[in-house]
Scaffold this motif. Structure first.
Motif, mmCIF file in Angstrom:
data_model
loop_
_atom_site.group_PDB
_atom_site.id
_atom_site.type_symbol
_atom_site.label_atom_id
_atom_site.label_comp_id
_atom_site.label_asym_id
_atom_site.label_seq_id
_atom_site.Cartn_x
_atom_site.Cartn_y
_atom_site.Cartn_z
ATOM 1 N N THR A 53 25.087 50.695 40.675
ATOM 2 C CA THR A 53 25.686 49.438 40.586
ATOM 3 C C THR A 53 26.997 49.365 40.541
ATOM 4 O O THR A 53 27.473 50.160 39.576
ATOM 5 N N ALA A 54 27.854 48.661 41.072
ATOM 6 C CA ALA A 54 29.264 48.244 41.285
ATOM 7 C C ALA A 54 29.598 47.059 40.213
ATOM 8 O O ALA A 54 29.128 46.017 40.460
ATOM 9 N N SER A 55 30.638 47.451 39.439
ATOM 10 C CA SER A 55 31.180 46.334 38.369
ATOM 11 C C SER A 55 32.698 46.123 38.924
ATOM 12 O O SER A 55 33.522 46.955 38.418
ATOM 13 N N VAL A 56 33.046 44.899 39.692
ATOM 14 C CA VAL A 56 34.395 44.854 39.751
ATOM 15 C C VAL A 56 34.584 43.458 40.013
ATOM 16 O O VAL A 56 33.888 42.843 40.092
ATOM 17 N N ILE A 57 36.081 43.032 39.698
ATOM 18 C CA ILE A 57 36.567 41.886 39.443
ATOM 19 C C ILE A 57 36.587 41.296 40.903
ATOM 20 O O ILE A 57 36.715 42.077 41.850
ATOM 21 N N SER A 58 36.364 40.169 40.833
ATOM 22 C CA SER A 58 36.228 39.271 42.200
ATOM 23 C C SER A 58 37.690 39.362 43.006
ATOM 24 O O SER A 58 37.457 39.351 44.236
ATOM 25 N N THR A 59 38.746 39.739 42.471
ATOM 26 C CA THR A 59 39.920 39.849 43.450
ATOM 27 C C THR A 59 40.158 41.075 44.068
ATOM 28 O O THR A 59 40.866 41.401 44.942
ATOM 29 N N ASP A 117 40.325 48.100 46.403
ATOM 30 C CA ASP A 117 41.360 47.524 46.935
ATOM 31 C C ASP A 117 41.666 46.362 46.515
ATOM 32 O O ASP A 117 40.819 45.285 46.582
ATOM 33 N N ASN A 118 43.028 46.118 45.864
ATOM 34 C CA ASN A 118 43.326 44.889 45.294
ATOM 35 C C ASN A 118 44.834 44.587 45.842
ATOM 36 O O ASN A 118 45.730 43.793 45.254
ATOM 37 N N GLY A 119 45.175 45.123 46.988
ATOM 38 C CA GLY A 119 46.455 45.412 47.662
ATOM 39 C C GLY A 119 47.002 46.669 47.319
ATOM 40 O O GLY A 119 47.822 47.398 48.007
ATOM 41 N N CYS A 120 46.432 47.362 46.325
ATOM 42 C CA CYS A 120 46.795 48.654 46.064
ATOM 43 C C CYS A 120 45.508 49.426 45.967
ATOM 44 O O CYS A 120 44.580 49.006 45.757
ATOM 45 N N PRO A 121 45.443 51.048 46.352
ATOM 46 C CA PRO A 121 44.096 51.741 46.405
ATOM 47 C C PRO A 121 43.643 52.130 45.021
ATOM 48 O O PRO A 121 44.704 52.524 44.052
ATOM 49 N N GLY A 122 42.420 52.349 44.731
ATOM 50 C CA GLY A 122 41.977 52.752 43.548
ATOM 51 C C GLY A 122 40.420 53.395 43.704
ATOM 52 O O GLY A 122 39.831 52.975 44.844
ATOM 53 N N SER A 123 39.999 54.062 42.914
ATOM 54 C CA SER A 123 38.518 54.760 43.012
ATOM 55 C C SER A 123 37.964 54.863 41.673
ATOM 56 O O SER A 123 38.678 55.319 40.727
ATOM 57 N N GLU A 124 36.651 54.934 41.547
ATOM 58 C CA GLU A 124 35.730 55.243 40.495
ATOM 59 C C GLU A 124 34.705 56.157 41.187
ATOM 60 O O GLU A 124 34.189 55.922 42.381
ATOM 61 N N ASP A 145 69.553 40.200 56.103
ATOM 62 C CA ASP A 145 68.286 39.649 55.836
ATOM 63 C C ASP A 145 67.554 40.341 54.503
ATOM 64 O O ASP A 145 68.198 41.326 54.095
ATOM 65 N N THR A 146 66.796 39.529 53.654
ATOM 66 C CA THR A 146 66.303 39.773 52.451
ATOM 67 C C THR A 146 64.890 39.769 52.477
ATOM 68 O O THR A 146 64.181 38.888 53.048
ATOM 69 N N LEU A 147 64.047 40.783 51.830
ATOM 70 C CA LEU A 147 62.755 40.864 51.832
ATOM 71 C C LEU A 147 62.384 41.082 50.132
ATOM 72 O O LEU A 147 62.799 42.027 49.502
ATOM 73 N N ASN A 148 61.283 40.431 49.735
ATOM 74 C CA ASN A 148 60.928 40.513 48.416
ATOM 75 C C ASN A 148 59.787 41.381 48.180
ATOM 76 O O ASN A 148 58.562 41.041 48.954
ATOM 77 N N ILE A 149 59.732 42.333 47.590
ATOM 78 C CA ILE A 149 58.444 43.431 47.386
ATOM 79 C C ILE A 149 58.144 43.069 46.116
ATOM 80 O O ILE A 149 58.765 43.271 45.021
ATOM 81 N N GLN A 150 56.479 42.924 46.073
ATOM 82 C CA GLN A 150 55.939 42.712 44.635
ATOM 83 C C GLN A 150 55.334 44.011 44.353
ATOM 84 O O GLN A 150 54.814 44.803 44.991
ATOM 85 N N ALA A 151 55.033 44.398 43.083
ATOM 86 C CA ALA A 151 54.282 45.128 42.430
ATOM 87 C C ALA A 151 52.916 44.779 41.982
ATOM 88 O O ALA A 151 52.803 43.802 41.401
ATOM 89 N N MET A 152 51.985 45.970 42.160
ATOM 90 C CA MET A 152 50.776 45.540 41.945
ATOM 91 C C MET A 152 50.122 46.787 41.159
ATOM 92 O O MET A 152 50.538 47.775 41.289
ATOM 93 N N PRO A 153 49.134 46.601 40.129
ATOM 94 C CA PRO A 153 48.403 47.733 39.234
ATOM 95 C C PRO A 153 47.575 48.367 40.252
ATOM 96 O O PRO A 153 46.819 47.749 41.013
ATOM 97 N N THR A 154 46.820 49.612 39.756
ATOM 98 C CA THR A 154 45.919 50.211 40.396
ATOM 99 C C THR A 154 44.607 49.703 39.914
ATOM 100 O O THR A 154 44.424 49.163 38.622
ATOM 101 N N PRO A 155 43.588 49.171 41.075
ATOM 102 C CA PRO A 155 42.401 48.462 40.676
ATOM 103 C C PRO A 155 41.457 49.526 40.043
ATOM 104 O O PRO A 155 41.626 50.820 40.035
ATOM 105 N N SER A 168 38.424 44.064 46.236
ATOM 106 C CA SER A 168 37.220 44.621 47.368
ATOM 107 C C SER A 168 36.886 45.829 47.386
ATOM 108 O O SER A 168 37.891 46.810 46.728
ATOM 109 N N PHE A 169 35.797 46.310 47.665
ATOM 110 C CA PHE A 169 35.281 47.762 47.372
ATOM 111 C C PHE A 169 34.369 48.131 48.558
ATOM 112 O O PHE A 169 33.756 47.539 49.271
ATOM 113 N N THR A 170 34.464 49.537 48.738
ATOM 114 C CA THR A 170 33.498 50.225 49.767
ATOM 115 C C THR A 170 32.994 51.382 49.066
ATOM 116 O O THR A 170 33.606 52.375 48.630
ATOM 117 N N TRP A 171 31.731 51.625 49.186
ATOM 118 C CA TRP A 171 30.917 52.939 48.507
ATOM 119 C C TRP A 171 31.240 54.035 49.594
ATOM 120 O O TRP A 171 31.296 53.886 50.854
#
Length: 618
Positions: free
Chosen positions: A186-192, A221-228, A155-165, A194-197
Motif C-alpha cells: 500500500t502507498a501512502s502519498v499526499i495528494s499533490t 513526482d511533485n515537480g521534482c522526482p523522489g522514491s521509496e 527577457d526574464t524567467l522565474n525559476i521556482q524551487a521544490m523539495p524532494t517528494p 503523483s506516483f508509479t510502482w
C-alpha cells in the motif's frame, strides 16, 4: 523608402524616411526581399525621390533626398534601430535539489550576437541553474563597421524551487515469505504528489507474488522526482522429486523414494518416511508434501501403471515341415515387443528346422508372457526320373518314367509315372512327386534331340548344253541320290535343254536323315567368264589369259592392247588351248594391259583390263 541590404546578410531590408528626417529600417529575413527589386528607388510626386546610397564613399550609408532640379540634400544616418525579439526557453520552471534546469536564449530572427545572463554575469546562449530566482538574458548585436549599433533587448524567467517528494510503503506481511506467497503493498502519498510502482501500476494498493527476494520501488513526482523502496525477503521452496519406475506388473511391488526436503507426508499411504513400498493392484497415484528448514513446502506426485501380462500364442504357416523347407511362425496377442528363442525380435519369423523341435516366444508389454510351439520334420520322397532313349532325332519317340513317390505330376501336365513323347527339340521334363507322408520332391530329366543338318545340292558352274559339269551335295555323311549313286558328287553332260532334277536322302553323324532336291536349268550357251590375272610361270595356274566358255562362241576375236593403245595381239577363234594370249612375248613386261572381245553375237564388244605378272618366269 527604398529596398537595401543594410546589414550585408544577402537579405534585402526595407528602409523608410519622412520629411522630418526620421529614419526606419525593417530588416529582411529571406533572400527574396520585399515585393520590389533590390536597390530600387521610389519617386514621390513629380519631382521628389529618396535614395539610400553610400553617397560620399566613406562606407557609411547615406540618405539622399532629391528635390526639384535634382538638387540633392545629403543626410548621414547612423545607429539604425533594429526591432529584435528574444525569448528564454527552459527545460523546466522548477529546480529540484538533484535536478538542475537548463535555460536557452533564442533570438528571432537569428543574429550573430552576444548573450549576457543576470544575476550570474555569464555569457552564452545557455545557462544551467540549480536554485530558484529570476534569471534575465540581454542580447546585443553589432552591425558591420559604419552601420550603427543595435539596442540591447532582454527577457526574464522565474525559476521556482521544490523539495524532494516523500511517501511510505505498507506491507501485509512483514516477515520473510516463501516463494510464491502473495503480499499486498500500500502507498501512502499526499495528494499533490503523483506516483508509479516499479511494477508499472498507479494504484494505491497492489498485490505481488515474488519468487526471490525483491525490492519494490514507489516512484514519486511533485515537480521534482523522489522514491521509496520496500524489500520483500523470500525463502526458497524445496524442490522434491520421487525416484522410482512408473510401471510394474500385477502382483509386483516397488519402492518410492523422495528427496529434496527435510520432512515428508505421503498420501494415500500414511507415512513420514522418505521411502515407502507399494504393491498396487491397479494403476494408482501417490503424492507427497516435502517441507524444508524455512517451513516452505513443495508437492509432487507419481502415477504407477500396473500392467497385466498379455495372453499370447503362436500360429505356424504349416502343420509340419518337409526337410529342408522353411516355416513362418506368427506371434498372436498384440504385445509391445517380442523375443524368440532364435534371438529375433520380430512378430513373425521364418525358420528352416533341420530336426523336430520347439520354438519359444517371449512377449513384453511391460510384463512378460511366453508361448511354445513344436514343429515336426518329415523327409521328402527320394525322386528319380529317366528317359529311354536319352537321345533321339527330331520327332523321335522317347519314354519318360519317374520313381520314388506315391503320385507324379509332370511339367507337360501328364499325371502318372510313365508317358511317351516325340520332342522336336532338346527338352527337359520336370516332375513333382508327392510322398505318402504329404511331402513332395522335384526332379528333372533331359532329352537331347538332334536336328538333321541342312544339306545343299550344288553345281560347279552353269549347266550348258553338251558341257560336262559336277553335281555335288554337302552337309551330311552318307547320301543316296535318285539316280542310284551313293557318292557325294557325280558328273553330268546335258544333251538337251530339258531341266535336270536331282534329289538326295542324307544321313548325318547322329544317324538323323534329311532330304534335299534341286532343279537345274540347261542353257544353250554358257556365259563367258573372264579371269584378268596372268602369272605365266609354268605352274599350271593362271598361265594364260583364260576365258571360260569362250569355245561356246565360234568366230570370236580377242584383241590385246598396251596402255598406250598399241595393238599387241589379235586372236581369232580364241579357245584357251591352241589359241590364247599369255604375255610371254619378247618385250612385253609385267603391267596392266587391256582387252577388247568381240563374241560375234551381235551384242557389242566386251572391254576390260588384264594384270600381267612375269616374276619367276623361266
Amino acid at each position: 523608402f527604398a529596398i537595401k541590404d543594410i546589414d550585408s546578410d544577402t537579405k534585402p531590408d526595407l528602409v523608410m524616411a519622412d520629411y522630418a528626417g526620421s529614419f526606419y529600417v525593417v530588416r529582411g529575413t529571406t533572400s527574396l526581399g520585399y515585393p520590389f527589386g533590390l536597390n530600387t528607388p521610389f519617386f514621390v510626386g513629380e519631382s521628389y525621390r529618396f535614395l539610400l546610397e553610400n553617397f560620399d564613399s566613406n562606407n557609411i550609408p547615406d540618405f539622399v533626398f532629391v528635390g526639384e532640379g535634382d538638387y540633392p540634400y545629403l543626410l548621414n544616418f547612423r545607429n539604425f534601430s533594429f526591432n529584435l525579439k528574444e525569448t528564454i526557453v527552459s527545460t523546466n520552471t522548477v529546480v529540484c535539489p538533484t535536478s538542475p534546469v537548463l535555460l536557452n536564449a533564442i533570438i528571432n530572427p537569428i543574429y550573430t550576437g552576444n548573450f549576457m545572463w543576470w544575476p550570474v554575469a555569464l555569457t552564452g546562449p545557455s545557462l544551467t541553474v540549480t536554485s530558484a530566482g529570476f534569471y534575465n538574458c540581454v542580447f546585443s548585436y553589432t552591425l558591420p563597421p559604419g552601420y550603427g549599433q543595435c539596442s540591447l533587448l532582454g527577457d526574464t524567467l522565474n525559476i521556482q524551487a521544490m523539495p524532494t517528494p516523500t511517501g511510505a510503503i505498507g506491507s501485509s506481511i512483514s516477515v520473510p515469505v516463501c516463494a510464491g506467497t502473495s503480499v499486498d503493498l500500500t502507498a501512502s502519498v499526499i495528494s499533490t504528489t503523483s506516483f508509479t510502482w516499479s511494477t508499472g501500476s498507479t494504484s494505491y494498493s497492489i498485490s505481488v507474488t515474488p519468487s526471490v527476494t525483491t525490492v519494490y520501488t514507489l516512484n514519486l513526482d511533485n515537480g521534482c522526482p523522489g522514491s521509496e523502496t520496500l524489500t520483500i525477503n523470500v525463502n526458497p521452496n524445496p524442490l522434491i522429486n520421487i525416484s522410482a519406475t512408473t510401471t510394474i506388473c500385477s502382483g509386483d511391488s516397488l519402492i518410492l523414494t523422495v528427496s529434496g526436503a527435510s520432512t515428508y507426508t505421503w498420501s494415500p499411504i500414511t507415512s513420514n518416511s522418505s521411502s515407502i513400498t507399494v504393491s498396487p493392484a491397479s494403476t494408482s497415484a501417490y503424492s507427497v508434501i516435502g517441507t524444508n528448514g524455512f517451513g516452505c513446502s513443495d508437492t509432487t506426485s507419481t502415477t504407477i501403471t500396473v500392467n497385466t501380462p498379455v495372453a499370447i500364442s503362436i500360429i505356424s504357416s504349416k502343420p509340419f515341415v518337409c526337410f529342408p523347407d522353411s516355416v513362418t511362425l506368427n506371434a498372436i496377442g498384440g504385445a509391445a515387443s517380442y523375443t524368440w528363442s532364435t534371438g529375433s525380435n520380430l512378430s513373425a519369423i521364418t525358420v528352416t528346422p533341420i530336426i523336430s523341435g520347439n520354438y519359444t516366444l517371449t512377449a513384453n508389454n511391460g510384463c512378460l508372457s511366453t508361448a511354445t510351439i513344436s514343429i515336426p520334420i518329415l523327409l521328402r520322397p527320394s525322386l528319380t526320373a529317366v528317359s529311354n532313349p536319352s537321345m533321339v532325332c527330331n520327332s523321335g519317340s522317347v519314354t519318360i518314367q519317374a520313381f520314388g513317390a506315391a503320385t507324379y505330376t509332370w511339367s507337360n501336365l501328364f499325371i502318372g509315372s510313365t508317358f511317351t513323347d516325340n520332342p522336336v527339340s532338346s527338352t527337359t521334363y520336370s516332375v513333382l512327386g508327392l510322398g505318402s507322408n504329404g511331402c513332395y520332391n522335384y526332379t528333372t530329366v533331359a532329352v537331347s534331340v538332334y536336328t538333321p543338318n541342312a544339306v545343299s545340292i550344288l553345281s560347279n558352274g552353269e549347266l550348258c548344253l553338251g558341257k560336262a559339269i559336277d553335281i555335288t551335295v554337302v552337309g551330311a555323311q552318307t547320301y543316296t541320290w535318285n539316280t542310284g549313286t551313293t557318292n557325294s558328287s557325280f558328273q553330268v553332260v546335258p544333251s538337251n535343254l530339258a531341266p535336270l532334277s536331282y534329289s538326295v536322302t542324307a544321313t548325318d553323324a547322329n544317324g538323323c536323315k534329311s532330304n534335299a532336291s534341286q532343279v537345274f536349268v540347261v542353257s544353250d550357251k554358257c556365259q563367258l567368264v573372264i579371269y584378268n590375272g596372268i602369272t605365266p610361270n609354268g605352274d599350271g595356274k593362271n598361265d594364260i589369259f583364260f576365258l571360260e566358255n569362250i569355245e561356246m562362241y565360234p568366230g570370236n576375236i580377242v584383241r590385246i592392247f598396251n596402255r598406250w593403245g598399241q595393238l599387241l595381239d589379235e586372236i581369232h577363234n580364241y579357245n584357251n588351248t591352241s589359241k590364247f594370249w599369255s604375255g610371254t612375248e619378247q618385250g612385253v613386261p609385267s603391267g596392266t594391259y587391256y582387252y577388247v572381245i568381240d563374241l560375234n553375237n551381235g551384242k557389242g564388244l566386251i572391254k576390260g583390263w588384264i594384270e600381267l605378272t612375269k616374276k619367276d618366269l623361266n
